[in-house]
Design a protein around this motif. Structure first.
Motif, PDB file in Angstrom:
ATOM      1  N   LYS A 200     -60.007  27.118 -28.616  1.00 19.76           N
ATOM      2  CA  LYS A 200     -59.323  27.908 -30.114  1.00 19.76           C
ATOM      3  C   LYS A 200     -58.281  29.500 -29.560  1.00 19.76           C
ATOM      4  O   LYS A 200     -58.633  29.834 -28.027  1.00 19.76           O
ATOM      5  N   PHE A 201     -57.641  29.119 -30.238  1.00 21.74           N
ATOM      6  CA  PHE A 201     -56.200  30.890 -30.403  1.00 21.74           C
ATOM      7  C   PHE A 201     -56.621  31.822 -29.629  1.00 21.74           C
ATOM      8  O   PHE A 201     -57.684  32.631 -31.311  1.00 21.74           O
ATOM      9  N   PRO A 202     -56.545  33.261 -29.382  1.00 19.02           N
ATOM     10  CA  PRO A 202     -56.652  34.246 -29.923  1.00 19.02           C
ATOM     11  C   PRO A 202     -56.408  34.522 -30.776  1.00 19.02           C
ATOM     12  O   PRO A 202     -55.315  34.064 -31.033  1.00 19.02           O
ATOM     13  N   GLU A 203     -56.912  36.367 -31.486  1.00 23.41           N
ATOM     14  CA  GLU A 203     -56.922  36.318 -32.788  1.00 23.41           C
ATOM     15  C   GLU A 203     -55.499  36.900 -32.838  1.00 23.41           C
ATOM     16  O   GLU A 203     -55.062  37.708 -33.503  1.00 23.41           O
ATOM     17  N   GLY A 204     -55.768  37.991 -31.160  1.00 18.74           N
ATOM     18  CA  GLY A 204     -54.355  39.033 -31.383  1.00 18.74           C
ATOM     19  C   GLY A 204     -52.884  38.418 -31.308  1.00 18.74           C
ATOM     20  O   GLY A 204     -52.687  36.856 -30.944  1.00 18.74           O
ATOM     21  N   ALA A 205     -51.533  38.881 -31.196  1.00 22.71           N
ATOM     22  CA  ALA A 205     -50.782  38.356 -30.637  1.00 22.71           C
ATOM     23  C   ALA A 205     -50.428  38.553 -29.559  1.00 22.71           C
ATOM     24  O   ALA A 205     -49.594  39.441 -29.242  1.00 22.71           O
ATOM     25  N   TYR A 206     -50.441  37.295 -28.542  1.00 21.53           N
ATOM     26  CA  TYR A 206     -50.463  37.388 -27.063  1.00 21.53           C
ATOM     27  C   TYR A 206     -49.592  35.999 -27.199  1.00 21.53           C
ATOM     28  O   TYR A 206     -49.029  35.834 -25.930  1.00 21.53           O
ATOM     29  N   LEU A 207     -49.170  35.765 -28.347  1.00 25.41           N
ATOM     30  CA  LEU A 207     -48.386  33.420 -28.221  1.00 25.41           C
ATOM     31  C   LEU A 207     -47.360  33.516 -28.732  1.00 25.41           C
ATOM     32  O   LEU A 207     -47.961  34.262 -30.318  1.00 25.41           O
ATOM     33  N   ASP A 208     -46.297  33.170 -28.488  1.00 25.61           N
ATOM     34  CA  ASP A 208     -45.355  32.895 -29.567  1.00 25.61           C
ATOM     35  C   ASP A 208     -45.399  31.717 -30.184  1.00 25.61           C
ATOM     36  O   ASP A 208     -44.689  31.147 -30.156  1.00 25.61           O
ATOM     37  N   LEU A 209     -46.408  31.894 -31.237  1.00 24.67           N
ATOM     38  CA  LEU A 209     -46.800  30.681 -32.016  1.00 24.67           C
ATOM     39  C   LEU A 209     -46.942  32.297 -32.924  1.00 24.67           C
ATOM     40  O   LEU A 209     -47.087  33.194 -33.181  1.00 24.67           O
ATOM     41  N   PRO A 210     -46.676  31.373 -35.134  1.00 22.84           N
ATOM     42  CA  PRO A 210     -47.312  31.540 -36.303  1.00 22.84           C
ATOM     43  C   PRO A 210     -48.380  32.532 -35.971  1.00 22.84           C
ATOM     44  O   PRO A 210     -49.614  31.977 -35.062  1.00 22.84           O
ATOM     45  N   ALA A 211     -48.482  33.582 -36.838  1.00 22.93           N
ATOM     46  CA  ALA A 211     -49.728  34.292 -37.106  1.00 22.93           C
ATOM     47  C   ALA A 211     -50.628  33.573 -37.377  1.00 22.93           C
ATOM     48  O   ALA A 211     -52.224  33.955 -37.664  1.00 22.93           O
ATOM     49  N   SER A 212     -50.500  32.285 -38.642  1.00 23.46           N
ATOM     50  CA  SER A 212     -51.102  31.766 -38.417  1.00 23.46           C
ATOM     51  C   SER A 212     -52.446  30.826 -38.602  1.00 23.46           C
ATOM     52  O   SER A 212     -53.631  29.960 -38.732  1.00 23.46           O
ATOM     53  N   ILE A 213     -51.583  30.674 -37.234  1.00 25.08           N
ATOM     54  CA  ILE A 213     -52.137  29.633 -35.798  1.00 25.08           C
ATOM     55  C   ILE A 213     -53.878  30.407 -35.303  1.00 25.08           C
ATOM     56  O   ILE A 213     -54.921  30.118 -34.706  1.00 25.08           O
ATOM     57  N   ARG A 214     -53.911  31.908 -35.115  1.00 20.80           N
ATOM     58  CA  ARG A 214     -54.828  32.827 -34.272  1.00 20.80           C
ATOM     59  C   ARG A 214     -55.520  32.697 -35.114  1.00 20.80           C
ATOM     60  O   ARG A 214     -56.470  32.471 -36.167  1.00 20.80           O
ATOM     61  N   GLY A 215     -56.822  32.535 -34.340  1.00 21.15           N
ATOM     62  CA  GLY A 215     -58.229  32.102 -34.412  1.00 21.15           C
ATOM     63  C   GLY A 215     -58.488  30.984 -34.553  1.00 21.15           C
ATOM     64  O   GLY A 215     -59.799  30.210 -34.922  1.00 21.15           O
ATOM     65  N   LYS A 216     -57.476  30.004 -34.860  1.00 19.93           N
ATOM     66  CA  LYS A 216     -57.589  28.507 -34.802  1.00 19.93           C
ATOM     67  C   LYS A 216     -57.639  27.922 -33.955  1.00 19.93           C
ATOM     68  O   LYS A 216     -57.538  28.230 -32.906  1.00 19.93           O
ATOM     69  N   GLY A 217     -58.396  26.627 -33.917  1.00 22.26           N
ATOM     70  CA  GLY A 217     -58.268  25.952 -32.974  1.00 22.26           C
ATOM     71  C   GLY A 217     -58.904  24.720 -33.312  1.00 22.26           C
ATOM     72  O   GLY A 217     -58.641  23.532 -34.313  1.00 22.26           O
ATOM     73  N   VAL A 218     -59.741  23.544 -32.236  1.00 21.69           N
ATOM     74  CA  VAL A 218     -60.305  22.371 -32.277  1.00 21.69           C
ATOM     75  C   VAL A 218     -61.339  22.120 -32.810  1.00 21.69           C
ATOM     76  O   VAL A 218     -61.621  22.862 -32.692  1.00 21.69           O
ATOM     77  N   PRO A 219     -60.955  21.944 -34.231  1.00 25.96           N
ATOM     78  CA  PRO A 219     -62.608  21.752 -35.148  1.00 25.96           C
ATOM     79  C   PRO A 219     -63.523  21.384 -34.524  1.00 25.96           C
ATOM     80  O   PRO A 219     -63.406  19.607 -33.294  1.00 25.96           O
ATOM     81  N   GLY A 220     -65.052  21.383 -34.955  1.00 24.11           N
ATOM     82  CA  GLY A 220     -65.941  20.926 -34.062  1.00 24.11           C
ATOM     83  C   GLY A 220     -66.708  21.771 -32.867  1.00 24.11           C
ATOM     84  O   GLY A 220     -67.190  21.966 -32.178  1.00 24.11           O
TER      85      GLY A 220
END
Length: 263
Positions: free
Chosen positions: A202-222
């Protein structure tokens, strides 16, 4: 200045980035392009895998060895406790995190991106051209399944990895129920390893990685959306908020990765 040869989405690289931030060390990220960049890295270090830390003329490979090196050379904010029992527990948990969360997390993420093309595209760096994002998103699921079989990600392996990760997250949630950190009242290498390696779940909520903001807080289902594990991920995000430097707060030299350079 310290230089970190890395992949932005490598959770072992993230483990080292979190350690560097925890110690308050300034460093420059150098993105190693898979393939040709790994050949260049091998010419430099004899090592194709990231992370690799450069300190002056020294190259240190492997995230655990990097952590131990930093604790010796930069002793402020130590990572490994001196108390024998806490030290043993810290080292044991760090190794477990590498072998369990680290390896099985990659398997679980592969399963997630195989099933969801939008999730797959979202994992690309923000600088990725739209045409390439479309190509990646358009790869048929059957092709990814075949590719997964080629690297050992069979359906049975994926199912087993996710089951093991559920047990890991349950155990971590229980350990943290009445303790601020995994081995006591202060953060150690065990906490930083577990937190950094868990980004693929599960990606952290904050801007720590060079990834789109839409992916923050998202991750592997289940895993990412399971309420039973929410206390663990809330702990992880609090640790990030306390110690990890967001990209917007890092100096220009230390924020965006540069391409690999040969000295």
């Amino acid at each position: 200045m310290l230089e970190l040869y890395q992949w932005e989405l490598s959770h072992y690289s993230e483990k080292v980035r979190l350690i560097l931030d925890y110690k308050g060390l300034i460093y420059r990220k150098i993105e190693v392009t898979p393939g040709i960049g790994q050949v260049d890295l091998f010419r430099l270090t004899g090592q194709r895998q990231v992370p690799v830390l450069k300190d002056g003329s020294k190259y240190i490979t492997d995230s655990t060895e990097i952590a131990k090196y930093l604790d010796l050379e930069y002793p402020e904010r130590p990572l490994i406790p001196k108390d024998p029992k806490q030290r043993g527990l810290c080292l044991l948990m760090e190794e477990w995190a590498d072998e369990s969360i680290g390896k099985k997390g990659r398997t679980a993420l592969f399963s997630a991106i195989s099933q969801d093309q939008n999730f797959r595209k979202s994992l690309l760096p923000t600088s990725t051209p739209d045409i390439f994002k479309s190509l990646v998103g358009g790869v048929p699921r059957d092709v990814l399944t075949i590719l997964g079989l080629g690297v050992g990600y069979s359906p049975d392996v994926i199912k087993s990895a996710i089951a093991d990760l559920k047990q890991d997250l349950e155990a971590l949630t229980l350990l943290l129920a009445d303790s601020p950190y995994l081995t006591g009242d202060e953060p150690t290498l065990a906490d930083l390893a577990v937190a950094g390696l868990s980004i693929l779940l599960k990606f952290p909520e904050g801007a720590y990685l060079d990834l789109p903001a839409s992916i923050r807080g998202k991750g592997v289902p289940g895993l990412a959306d399971n309420p039973n594990y929410e206390p663990f991920f809330a702990w992880r995000d609090r640790l990030y908020a306390q110690f990890r430097k967001p990209l917007i707060d890092v100096s220009p030299m230390g924020s965006a990765p540069t391409s690999i350079q040969i000295d």
